[in-house]
Design an enzyme around this catalytic site. Structure first.
Site, PDB file in Angstrom:
ATOM      1  N   GLN A 104       0.852  -1.196   0.000  1.00 19.41           N
ATOM      2  CA  GLN A 104       0.000   0.000   0.000  1.00 19.41           C
ATOM      3  C   GLN A 104       0.882   1.238   0.000  1.00 19.41           C
ATOM      4  O   GLN A 104       1.980   1.211   0.555  1.00 19.41           O
ATOM      5  CB  GLN A 104      -0.898   0.020   1.238  1.00 19.41           C
ATOM      6  CG  GLN A 104      -1.775   1.275   1.341  1.00 19.41           C
ATOM      7  CD  GLN A 104      -2.458   1.403   2.684  1.00 19.41           C
ATOM      8  OE1 GLN A 104      -3.295   0.591   3.044  1.00 19.41           O
ATOM      9  NE2 GLN A 104      -2.101   2.420   3.454  1.00 19.41           N
ATOM     10  N   HIS A 135       1.199   5.805   0.101  1.00 18.61           N
ATOM     11  CA  HIS A 135       0.667   7.143   0.352  1.00 18.61           C
ATOM     12  C   HIS A 135       0.835   7.994  -0.903  1.00 18.61           C
ATOM     13  O   HIS A 135       1.910   7.986  -1.521  1.00 18.61           O
ATOM     14  CB  HIS A 135       1.446   7.836   1.476  1.00 18.61           C
ATOM     15  CG  HIS A 135       1.193   7.278   2.830  1.00 18.61           C
ATOM     16  ND1 HIS A 135       2.083   7.443   3.876  1.00 18.61           N
ATOM     17  CD2 HIS A 135       0.160   6.559   3.333  1.00 18.61           C
ATOM     18  CE1 HIS A 135       1.611   6.863   4.963  1.00 18.61           C
ATOM     19  NE2 HIS A 135       0.449   6.318   4.653  1.00 18.61           N
ATOM     20  N   GLU A 160      -3.553   5.475  -0.402  1.00 18.20           N
ATOM     21  CA  GLU A 160      -4.135   6.322   0.632  1.00 18.20           C
ATOM     22  C   GLU A 160      -3.633   7.757   0.463  1.00 18.20           C
ATOM     23  O   GLU A 160      -2.459   7.982   0.176  1.00 18.20           O
ATOM     24  CB  GLU A 160      -3.720   5.791   2.009  1.00 18.20           C
ATOM     25  CG  GLU A 160      -4.147   6.653   3.184  1.00 18.20           C
ATOM     26  CD  GLU A 160      -3.573   6.158   4.508  1.00 18.20           C
ATOM     27  OE1 GLU A 160      -4.081   6.574   5.564  1.00 18.20           O
ATOM     28  OE2 GLU A 160      -2.623   5.363   4.486  1.00 18.20           O
ATOM     29  N   GLU A 175      -9.138   3.348   6.944  1.00 20.34           N
ATOM     30  CA  GLU A 175      -8.062   2.724   7.710  1.00 20.34           C
ATOM     31  C   GLU A 175      -7.769   3.457   9.025  1.00 20.34           C
ATOM     32  O   GLU A 175      -7.345   2.835   9.996  1.00 20.34           O
ATOM     33  CB  GLU A 175      -6.793   2.705   6.848  1.00 20.34           C
ATOM     34  CG  GLU A 175      -5.573   2.120   7.491  1.00 20.34           C
ATOM     35  CD  GLU A 175      -4.398   2.088   6.534  1.00 20.34           C
ATOM     36  OE1 GLU A 175      -4.000   0.982   6.134  1.00 20.34           O
ATOM     37  OE2 GLU A 175      -3.893   3.171   6.162  1.00 20.34           O
ATOM     38  N   GLN A 229      -4.219  -1.821  10.729  1.00 22.80           N
ATOM     39  CA  GLN A 229      -2.945  -1.220  10.367  1.00 22.80           C
ATOM     40  C   GLN A 229      -2.157  -1.108  11.668  1.00 22.80           C
ATOM     41  O   GLN A 229      -2.548  -0.350  12.553  1.00 22.80           O
ATOM     42  CB  GLN A 229      -3.148   0.178   9.760  1.00 22.80           C
ATOM     43  CG  GLN A 229      -1.848   0.909   9.528  1.00 22.80           C
ATOM     44  CD  GLN A 229      -2.029   2.367   9.158  1.00 22.80           C
ATOM     45  OE1 GLN A 229      -1.257   2.907   8.399  1.00 22.80           O
ATOM     46  NE2 GLN A 229      -3.050   3.012   9.684  1.00 22.80           N
ATOM     47  N   ASP A 267       5.753   2.640   7.437  1.00 23.14           N
ATOM     48  CA  ASP A 267       5.341   3.840   6.719  1.00 23.14           C
ATOM     49  C   ASP A 267       5.782   5.139   7.378  1.00 23.14           C
ATOM     50  O   ASP A 267       5.613   6.196   6.793  1.00 23.14           O
ATOM     51  CB  ASP A 267       3.821   3.848   6.538  1.00 23.14           C
ATOM     52  CG  ASP A 267       3.062   3.881   7.848  1.00 23.14           C
ATOM     53  OD1 ASP A 267       3.658   3.597   8.883  1.00 23.14           O
ATOM     54  OD2 ASP A 267       1.857   4.189   7.819  1.00 23.14           O
ATOM     55  N   SER A 273       2.084  -0.002   5.075  1.00 27.79           N
ATOM     56  CA  SER A 273       0.739   0.584   5.061  1.00 27.79           C
ATOM     57  C   SER A 273       0.877   2.057   4.704  1.00 27.79           C
ATOM     58  O   SER A 273       0.087   2.891   5.113  1.00 27.79           O
ATOM     59  CB  SER A 273       0.047   0.400   6.417  1.00 27.79           C
ATOM     60  OG  SER A 273       0.834   0.859   7.482  1.00 27.79           O
TER      61      SER A 273
END
Length: 554
Positions: free
Chosen positions: A142, A144, A171, A222, A297, A336, A363
């Site tokens: 995943q 950002h 995200e 999330e 998460q 992350d 994440s």
């Protein structure tokens, strides 16, 4: 006194810019195995837990009550908790003991018992357990997608590139709260230009996030945070029951969601109650399980600097990921949040999730340079793409990403920018110029993008919400603009919300909108050449980095 030149050189190393502290168990400044942690115990009367980890029911706080009533499977709880913790630890690691057998035990344990068992493992043993206990067969990743200007054109282009590179979920968040509708819209569209079937979300204040989800601007959520002590929970004006209600709101509209928690939040807030960070995180994960969330998460996330400062802190992050999997939850395992000045240390922190594979190894891998990351900077960013791909190739590991050519990336970024330009025009929003499209096509980050009229953007975003615009309007507008393929992708994601198959644990979507989850692709690892095996086709893709030279041509 003269100084050792060797120590002078060491002092100048990046790692020595990091902060480190000695343990202080009384205030919870200890990652694992705090003497103040409760001793495991359980007692059940008339189908109800009346004693939990040394506390009688009359002494339960709200978290104890919630865990006792909703989070522990009672059928074999007394038998499971009577097992020796070392025996449980060995079952976690032993590939001859299948995941299905382990989960029957671990989901019946108390928080103190599961924490005690996992604390007996080395990081290598934890990694072996993660390899077996990950819910979905294959790992994923995943990212950002943010920028300091909240520029929707750049978000769309960055999202398209990230999709081409292999991220299954994306995200965003905002610098200015009122930009949230534009950021969410741009992310969804851009990601599905890059590859149909990408799930997207916008992390903002919970009421706004829920509103965007209900309108179809996002496909999952999330940032629904839970905490391990009552004072910290109350400080956020929440309870486990209010979080459960919020989770049901998302589920009722077909939105995938997971809770967020992580070691260190309680000590950072000053209410660790003399417990270890890992034990308190275990309580968070039991709340997540009891609330009915399909996943979490976790991995310290934004609190990473706190456990990273104490001994065994990075090990504790892996341990909390393992606890999540042992509770049969999807695990987006963090990696992350930037926490160190040392490149060696940040890779070491990630390798423990990267090597065995988790549902989402990061994440939030920053799909932009870190100066554009509005989540306070990531452990990995867009400048690290080649490193990540080469490490995959070095170790024959599927870390969720793929090598790409410059031509592929430029084409995806350009199309995404043109699509968002047309969509803004069709929806009567602010103008996106051809110059912005051109800049976004080739930009590294927001420093390469022209400024937008922020006041007019915010007015248009507000007006869009007031008009009741939903993602159905996006589909119609995309068809009108001639981008039928993108319209079909967004429509297909909306249809998934009706079938709700992607609410199953660890669900992601393929490019043809097939659901891949722990239900239809469970992790069945039970030793060498079982579980997820990199296919010949996928290995050829991982190997094919752009830097490799064909020796036959030399």
């Amino acid at each position: 006194m003269a100084r050792s030149k060797r120590f002078e050189a060491l002092d100048a190393r990046p790692v020595n810019q990091d902060g480190f502290v000695t343990e202080w168990p009384e205030v919870g400044m200890i990652a694992m195995e705090n003497p103040g942690d409760p001793k495991p115990s359980i007692k059940i009367e008339n189908g109800k837990i009346v004693e939990l980890d040394g506390k009688k029911r009359a002494d339960f706080d709200m978290i104890d009550t919630f865990i006792a009533d909703y989070a522990i499977k009672l059928e074999n709880a007394e038998a499971a908790n009577a097992l020796d913790s070392l025996e449980i630890a060995r079952k976690l690691v032993d590939f001859n003991c299948p995941r299905s057998e382990v989960v029957k035990i671990t989901t019946a344990l108390t928080p103190a018992k599961l924490t005690e068992a996992i604390s007996l493992l080395t990081v290598v043993e934890m990694m072996q357990a993660v390899n077996k206990l990950r819910a979905r067969e294959m790992p994923a990743n995943q990212c950002h997608v943010t920028n300091v200007k909240d520029n929707p054109v750049q978000i769309a282009a960055d999202a398209a590139e990230a999709a081409v590179r292999g991220f299954a979920e994306q995200e965003t968040t905002v610098g200015i709260v009122r930009y949230a509708p534009f950021n969410a819209l741009s992310l969804m569209i851009g990601a599905n230009v890059g590859r149909p079937g990408i799930l997207t979300q916008c992390a903002v204040e919970e009421a706004t996030e829920l509103d965007l989800g209900m309108r179809g601007f996002t496909a999952y959520a999330e940032t629904v945070s839970v905490y391990g002590t009552e004072p910290v929970f109350i400080d956020g004006d929440d309870t486990p029951w209010s979080k459960s209600f919020l989770a049901s709101c998302y589920a009722s509209r077909g939105l995938k969601m997971r809770f967020t928690s992580g070691t260190g939040s309680e000590v950072q807030m000053g209410y660790a109650e003399g417990k270890s960070m890992l034990y308190l995180e275990a309580r968070c994960l039991y709340i997540t399980k009891g609330a009915g969330s399909q996943g979490t998460q976790n991995g310290s996330v934004s609190c990473c600097g706190v456990p990273a400062a104490v001994p065994s802190g990075i090990r504790a992050m892996l341990a909390e990921n393992l606890i999540a999997m042992a509770l049969d939850l999807e695990c987006a395992s963090s990696n992350d949040q930037t926490f160190t000045h040392s490149d060696l240390r940040r890779v070491a922190r990630s390798l423990m999730q990267f090597a065995p594979g988790t549902d989402f190894i990061c994440s939030g891998y920053s799909a932009t340079p870190n100066y554009d990351n509005m989540f306070a900077g990531s452990n990995w960013d867009a400048d690290d793409y080649d490193d990540w791909n080469i490490i995959q190739r070095d170790l024959k590991i599927d870390g969720g990403l793929s090598p790409v050519t410059e031509e592929e990336v430029v084409a995806a970024r350009n199309k995404a920018a043109r699509v968002i330009q047309a969509l803004f025009r069709e929806l009567g929003l602010t103008e996106i110029t051809d110059a912005e499209v051109e800049a976004a096509t080739y930009a590294r980050g927001s420093q390469d993008m022209p400024d937008r009229n922020v006041v007019e953007d915010l007015k248009a975003a507000d007006a869009m919400l007031q008009r009741g615009v939903t993602s159905v309007d996006f589909v119609k507008a995309l068809y009108r603009a001639g981008f039928e393929d993108v319209a079909q992708s967004i429509y297909s994601i909306l249809m998934q919300r009706i079938s709700a198959d992607y609410l199953h644990t660890s669900a992601i979507l393929t490019s043809d909108f097939k659901v891949v989850s722990a239900v239809n692709y469970p992790n069945d690892y039970h030793g060498p050449k079982t579980g997820y095996q990199i296919s010949d086709e996928r290995w050829a893709q991982i190997k094919n980095i752009r830097q490799a030279i064909d020796p036959a041509t030399i």
